[in-house]
Design a protein around this motif. Sequence first.
Motif, PDB file in Angstrom:
ATOM      1  N   GLY A  50      43.515  70.434  41.620  1.00 26.69           N
ATOM      2  CA  GLY A  50      43.395  68.980  41.506  1.00 26.69           C
ATOM      3  C   GLY A  50      44.129  68.336  42.667  1.00 26.69           C
ATOM      4  N   GLY A  51      44.492  67.101  42.499  1.00 26.83           N
ATOM      5  CA  GLY A  51      45.236  66.411  43.551  1.00 26.83           C
ATOM      6  C   GLY A  51      44.366  66.056  44.737  1.00 26.83           C
ATOM      7  N   MET A  52      45.008  65.779  45.854  1.00 25.58           N
ATOM      8  CA  MET A  52      44.302  65.333  47.051  1.00 25.58           C
ATOM      9  C   MET A  52      44.426  66.314  48.216  1.00 25.58           C
ATOM     10  N   LYS A  53      45.304  67.303  48.094  1.00 28.16           N
ATOM     11  CA  LYS A  53      45.556  68.215  49.202  1.00 28.16           C
ATOM     12  C   LYS A  53      45.086  69.627  48.857  1.00 28.16           C
ATOM     13  N   PRO A  54      44.616  70.360  49.860  1.00 31.36           N
ATOM     14  CA  PRO A  54      44.305  71.777  49.621  1.00 31.36           C
ATOM     15  C   PRO A  54      45.599  72.554  49.382  1.00 31.36           C
ATOM     16  N   LEU A  55      45.489  73.637  48.651  1.00 29.15           N
ATOM     17  CA  LEU A  55      46.658  74.467  48.352  1.00 29.15           C
ATOM     18  C   LEU A  55      46.481  75.850  48.973  1.00 29.15           C
ATOM     19  N   LYS A  56      47.566  76.344  49.581  1.00 24.33           N
ATOM     20  CA  LYS A  56      47.545  77.656  50.229  1.00 24.33           C
ATOM     21  C   LYS A  56      48.322  78.666  49.388  1.00 24.33           C
TER      22      LYS A  56
END
Length: 128
Positions: A50-56
């Motif tokens: 979710g959220g607005m940023k990609p996750l690594k």
Amino acid sequence: MIRRRFLLLPLASLCVAAPKKGKSPEVSVIQVTCRRLGDDVALDGRLRVGGMKPLKKIRLLFDFLGTDRQLLETKRGEVEEDLLAPGEEAEFHVRVADPVRAVLYSIRAEDGDGRELNVDKSGPFPIE
């Protein structure tokens, strides 16, 4: 008595109108199962970013709880995909040593930098 009502009325309206603070979930657990396989526990599931940023490099932390919901042990696993954009889903398959006295588990997550992520629908869930 009437004075008290007039004093409380503005306070009550502020409480109702105030927006709820809290972070939106960065990771949502869509589906998860945990079953014992001999001396191991297999955790399989699906999550959505979710959220607005990609996750690594999302790391999952599985907190195993006893009958009184006391933390017994924490095991770690990883999501196979290195980078997930908002709205993307990913599966995880983790096999860890069986925390023998555990009857429940919950899920936490952190990104590749060790920052804890806000997880929606994180449990606790029963171990099958």
